[in-house]
Design an enzyme around this catalytic site. Structure first.
Site, PDB file in Angstrom:
ATOM      1  N   LYS A   1       0.848  -1.202   0.000  1.00 29.36           N
ATOM      2  CA  LYS A   1       0.000   0.000   0.000  1.00 29.36           C
ATOM      3  C   LYS A   1       0.882   1.250   0.000  1.00 29.36           C
ATOM      4  O   LYS A   1       2.095   1.162   0.215  1.00 29.36           O
ATOM      5  CB  LYS A   1      -0.914  -0.043   1.228  1.00 29.36           C
ATOM      6  CG  LYS A   1      -0.151  -0.119   2.539  1.00 29.36           C
ATOM      7  CD  LYS A   1      -1.040  -0.590   3.684  1.00 29.36           C
ATOM      8  CE  LYS A   1      -0.243  -0.599   4.976  1.00 29.36           C
ATOM      9  NZ  LYS A   1      -1.033  -1.082   6.114  1.00 29.36           N
TER      10      LYS A   1
ATOM     11  N   ARG B   1     -10.080  -0.725  15.073  1.00 31.18           N
ATOM     12  CA  ARG B   1      -9.938   0.114  13.890  1.00 31.18           C
ATOM     13  C   ARG B   1     -10.884  -0.467  12.845  1.00 31.18           C
ATOM     14  O   ARG B   1     -12.042  -0.069  12.799  1.00 31.18           O
ATOM     15  CB  ARG B   1      -8.471   0.144  13.448  1.00 31.18           C
ATOM     16  CG  ARG B   1      -8.166   1.253  12.467  1.00 31.18           C
ATOM     17  CD  ARG B   1      -6.688   1.331  12.116  1.00 31.18           C
ATOM     18  NE  ARG B   1      -6.197   0.149  11.414  1.00 31.18           N
ATOM     19  CZ  ARG B   1      -4.987   0.066  10.848  1.00 31.18           C
ATOM     20  NH1 ARG B   1      -4.162   1.109  10.892  1.00 31.18           N
ATOM     21  NH2 ARG B   1      -4.602  -1.019  10.221  1.00 31.18           N
TER      22      ARG B   1
ATOM     23  N   TYR C   1      16.477  29.549   6.479  1.00 27.83           N
ATOM     24  CA  TYR C   1      15.351  30.199   7.135  1.00 27.83           C
ATOM     25  C   TYR C   1      15.571  30.298   8.636  1.00 27.83           C
ATOM     26  O   TYR C   1      16.000  29.339   9.279  1.00 27.83           O
ATOM     27  CB  TYR C   1      14.060  29.414   6.893  1.00 27.83           C
ATOM     28  CG  TYR C   1      13.476  29.611   5.508  1.00 27.83           C
ATOM     29  CD1 TYR C   1      13.075  30.875   5.069  1.00 27.83           C
ATOM     30  CD2 TYR C   1      13.317  28.528   4.650  1.00 27.83           C
ATOM     31  CE1 TYR C   1      12.533  31.059   3.803  1.00 27.83           C
ATOM     32  CE2 TYR C   1      12.765  28.697   3.387  1.00 27.83           C
ATOM     33  CZ  TYR C   1      12.378  29.960   2.969  1.00 27.83           C
ATOM     34  OH  TYR C   1      11.838  30.128   1.724  1.00 27.83           O
TER      35      TYR C   1
ATOM     36  N   MET D   1      11.870  23.715   1.958  1.00 23.64           N
ATOM     37  CA  MET D   1      10.960  22.894   1.161  1.00 23.64           C
ATOM     38  C   MET D   1      11.707  22.090   0.091  1.00 23.64           C
ATOM     39  O   MET D   1      11.450  20.908  -0.120  1.00 23.64           O
ATOM     40  CB  MET D   1       9.909  23.784   0.487  1.00 23.64           C
ATOM     41  CG  MET D   1       8.856  23.007  -0.276  1.00 23.64           C
ATOM     42  SD  MET D   1       7.709  24.076  -1.174  1.00 23.64           S
ATOM     43  CE  MET D   1       6.913  24.940   0.183  1.00 23.64           C
TER      44      MET D   1
HETATM   45  C1  LIG Z   1      -0.127  -1.926   6.730  1.00 28.01           C
HETATM   46  C2  LIG Z   1      -0.628  -3.243   7.151  1.00 28.01           C
HETATM   47  C3  LIG Z   1       0.245  -4.321   7.291  1.00 28.01           C
HETATM   48  C4  LIG Z   1       1.753  -4.161   7.245  1.00 28.01           C
HETATM   49  O1  LIG Z   1       2.177  -3.604   8.457  1.00 28.01           O
HETATM   50  P1  LIG Z   1       3.732  -3.309   8.793  1.00 28.01           P
HETATM   51  O2  LIG Z   1       3.706  -2.827  10.184  1.00 28.01           O
HETATM   52  O3  LIG Z   1       4.184  -2.260   7.831  1.00 28.01           O
HETATM   53  O4  LIG Z   1       4.462  -4.578   8.612  1.00 28.01           O
HETATM   54  C5  LIG Z   1      -0.299  -5.562   7.556  1.00 28.01           C
HETATM   55  N1  LIG Z   1      -1.637  -5.722   7.698  1.00 28.01           N
HETATM   56  C6  LIG Z   1      -2.508  -4.700   7.607  1.00 28.01           C
HETATM   57  C7  LIG Z   1      -3.953  -4.944   7.790  1.00 28.01           C
HETATM   58  C8  LIG Z   1      -2.029  -3.425   7.341  1.00 28.01           C
HETATM   59  O5  LIG Z   1      -2.896  -2.401   7.275  1.00 28.01           O
END
Ligand SMILES: *Cc1c(COP(=O)(O)O)cnc(C)c1O
Length: 346
Positions: A35, A130, A246, A294
């Site tokens: 992701k 979550r 800056y 930046m």
């Molecule tokens: C992002 C995510 C992972 C990977 O987690 P890491 O801590 O980066 O290894 C695994 N499972 C779910 C559901 C996630 O959202």
């Protein structure tokens, strides 16, 4: 591919990290979370290399992300799961079959059923609060008749030693055999380090693949994958008393030679590296001077009289150390890496 800043991406390190996590996963398969564009590295480059290495299960957050790698993963046995499941707006893509939704809510389960079902994954909430359906909903038959590939849950505190880890694991254990799911999956990167009881049938590392170290136990087996490099735009001399950048956050106490680099916080080289980050050229260490801007960062080049406009330097970016220096998490350091880098796989 002519940008004044680049990410050097180490294929061998990425593959070695996946292989190490695969080994630690024991008899469970080891997948890969890709992701957020492969945690900033570029999802396509990561997926191509990990398929080559033997990974068969990939995870993205959204259907846009899934579509961007669909042609790499479309065919069995390479699976792609969309962690956020399906909204009504996703059903057109969801029906195409190149990825499975991870159903998170009762509404998503109903939506998927109403559209005819098909292979899916399901997220159960075992305590993170979550995403996910509740174990009670599962016990009440919510998932009956669904074609579930992977029943998964996610650990909230795997990077810490907390009672919550074992509690989540025992709630997961209680789901064994309750559904028709082909596999169960719980562990992210840190969860893999918690031991074989957490691996189930499939692990889902993200951070550790890319060189992040969520738990000390993993440090010896993980390698740095991502190294930012930037070109020098200008070299100059500060006299004693001159300040730089800056808000004049660095003032020279003696004459100092500086170089201005083509990288800044818009590239994910965060302001936390102000007067703290380091570049290198060969063996020379070149500390960041003053505030990161930046698009620009100043470094001391006293150590290297020959370093000139147009030369390249390498930024220190070992993730645990860079996180401590900058105050950003290892996750933020990776996913913040901007679009101005040329991403170059070595
Ligand atoms: C992002 C995510 C992972 C990977 O987690 P890491 O801590 O980066 O290894 C695994 N499972 C779910 C559901 C996630 O959202």
């Amino acid at each position: 591919m002519n940008a004044p800043l680049r990410l050097s991406l180490d294929t061998a390190a990425l593959v070695a990290n996946w292989q190490a996590l695969d080994r630690l996963s024991g008899s469970a398969a080891c997948g890969a979370a890709v992701k957020a564009d492969g945690y900033g590295l570029g999802a396509r480059g990561v997926v191509e290399r990990l398929i080559q290495a033997g990974a068969r299960d990939f995870f993205v957050a959204s259907w846009n992300e899934a579509a961007a790698i669909a042609n790499l993963v479309g065919e069995a046995p390479i699976g792609l799961s969309v962690l956020h499941g399906v909204r009504a707006e996703d059903m057109a893509l969801g029906g195409q079959g190149f990825a499975r939704p991870v159903l998170n809510t009762i509404e998503q389960v109903q939506r998927w059923r109403a559209a005819g079902g098909g292979a899916c994954d399901v997220m159960v909430d075992t305590g993170m609060n979550r995403l996910g359906v509740s174990p009670q909903d599962v016990a009440d038959g919510l998932l009956q008749g669904l074609t579930i590939d992977t029943l998964m849950s996610h650990l909230a505190c795997a990077d810490e030693d907390r009672a919550a880890n074992a509690q989540q694991r025992s709630r997961m254990d209680a789901l064994r055999g309750v559904t028709q799911a082909r596999r169960m999956s719980l562990a992210n990167s840190a969860g893999i380090a918690l031991g074989p009881d957490y691996a189930y049938d499939l692990t889902r590392p993200g951070l550790a693949l890319y060189g992040g170290v969520p738990r000390g136990e993993l440090a010896p087996v993980l390698q740095q994958v991502v190294t930012p490099q930037a070109q020098i735009l200008q070299r100059r001399v500060l006299a004693a008393g001159d300040s730089i950048g800056y808000n004049a956050r660095y003032t020279a106490t003696a004459p100092v030679e500086v170089a201005i680099l083509n990288i800044g916080y818009a590239d994910g080289y965060w302001r936390g590296f102000t007067n703290a980050g380091r570049a290198r050229s060969g063996d020379a260490v070149l500390p960041v001077l003053g505030r990161v801007s930046m698009d620009l960062t100043a470094i001391s080049v006293d150590a290297l009289p020959t370093l000139a406009e147009g030369d390249w330097v390498t930024l220190d970016f070992a993730l645990p150390e860079a996180s401590a220096l900058s105050g950003m998490s290892q996750y933020e350091l990776l996913t913040g890496l901007g679009s101005r880098f040329d991403r170059i796989w070595m």
